[in-house]
Design an enzyme around this catalytic site. Structure first.
Site: not given
Lengths: 281, 281
Positions: B53, B97, B120
């Site tokens: 990422k 995460q 997200d």
């Protein structure tokens, strides 16, 4: 052969007794469940709905307040009122009666209600919790339908369910509730091709499209559980459902009548969620 | 006859160019899109994901920060960190995460992220907005699949779509996106009976069940658009999808390969939503 009628009226009566007991229990702990209904303007249908809600609340020992505002209220003023009731510990449920006048953004108003007091289950946070599979407040009509299915011990897991209609307050949350209960769920709607054929795959069929007598016997798998959410008026002003009841009753295994089926469950679940909300304080 | 391959790798490249331009435009206005990734502990897979990422962000000119925390961090400390980044105007996206260590309630942490920075798309408020049909941030994998379908000009309205798998981050939002685009959508899962038969009704089939090579040609309607979200390892450690690609490719009209299909789209949409989020500031 004729379908077993699933009476929402009867279940609502049963739940009334249950709720009366819940309220009495709460009162012994010094808690009176409270519901405030915000009503803007003079819409006739809204007046009736609000009156019915207040009446039901009273019957159950739920404290209810109907706050009336003139049609000219500004969005800001209404948002301030909601903020006030969000912070008022006497009210465990807040209901904004729709529709609202044009100068007010209804979405903004619904979103302003504290999601914990959103006993209608319309707040996007509550919709999201439902989608995630961890529901808190649930839209009252589909929630009431689930209660009806459970009351009649309808098996849901592994069954094929079809929901016709994809409104935010009925079709979409209904599909999620059936999915949570392990049905295989099809969401059908006005753009669906071969709608009768799709409907005919359903062990459980929920119809919420707002078109009187639209669903005929060709839509029905023999023995299916058929739920009619429709509330339409025919040419004579008679209340009819989305389902052509006389012919469908000969094919279906279970059917909800109109009136007296789904209708009485909506207001029942509104009260139920208000009381549940008070229990958590 | 063999299915047309829908390359997520190729589309991701195209979107990279588009996003580079978006970022450059923002920079001329004095805005640099920022993404902070919160990484707790030393999980190997998480380390790799986070590295990828950060690398992608750098490539696009997106400012990225990886904040590392020891495995022993408390829930309260992590929530405080999130609160800090919620208020930090330099970051338009916040990504926690997963997985998180046991002492931390992951749900609580996800819910603590400002929904406007939830790139997200996992926040229940964003899930709710999607259910209501007014999406803001969308779960990246299904969002990426929609981009793939559009890129290949797949007609969705009026088509029959079947989604196998009902996870919060793929299956459920996928079904809502297809519904929003007027497909008739069936949500199938492990409890679905006659799964192959249900799948075979699909003009568009999305499979996200996490079982290698599970879907065989018996599941496929000839000419169907077939999307494989699976990322599994076979006995030899090779990356395989949920779909038995060799035989399905002979029946389907379109197919996403694994790797190089859906996979590259997820991180692409994460970046896209970060940049979009910066545009709105």
């Amino acid at each position: 052969m004729s379908a077993i009628m699933m009476s929402g009226k009867a279940l609502a009566e049963e739940m009334n007794s249950e709720m009366l007991e819940m309220v009495n229990n709460l009162k012994t702990k010094g808690i009176t469940p409270g519901l405030v209904v915000l009503l803007v303007g003079e819409d006739q249908a809204s007046q009736t709905y609000v009156r019915n809600k207040a009446k039901r609340a009273e019957k159950l020992g739920v404290h209810s307040l109907v706050k009336r505002y003139p049609n000219t209220i500004t969005e800001e003023e209404l948002l301030n009122e909601i903020d006030r009731f969000n912070r008022d510990a006497d009210f465990h449920g807040i209901l904004v009666q729709l529709p609202l006048p044009k100068q007010i953004n209804a979405e903004k108003v619904v979103n302003a209600v504290d999601s914990k007091k959103d006993v209608d289950g319309f707040h996007p946070l509550n919709m999201g919790k439902l989608l995630i599979g961890k529901p808190d407040k649930i839209a009252c009509t589909p929630y009431g339908i689930m209660k009806l299915l459970k009351r009649h011990q309808i098996e849901i897991a592994g069954k094929t369910a079809v929901v016709i209609g994809r409104s935010t307050i009925v079709g979409k949350p209904m599909a999620q509730l059936l999915l949570m209960n392990d049905a295989t769920v099809t969401m059908a709607h006005s753009k669906t091709q071969n709608l009768a054929e799709v409907a005919r795959t359903a062990d459980i069929l929920v119809v919420a499209i707002g078109r009187g007598n639209f669903v005929t016997k060709e839509f029905i798998k023999p023995g299916a559980v058929v739920i009619d959410v429709g509330m339409n008026r025919d040419a004579d002003g008679k209340l009819i459902g989305d389902i052509k009841a006389d012919e469908v009753a000969k094919v279906a295994g279970y059917l909800t009548p109109v009136p007296g089926g789904v209708g009485p469950m909506t207001i029942t679940m509104l009260m139920y969620q208000t009381i549940e909300s008070a229990k958590r304080i």
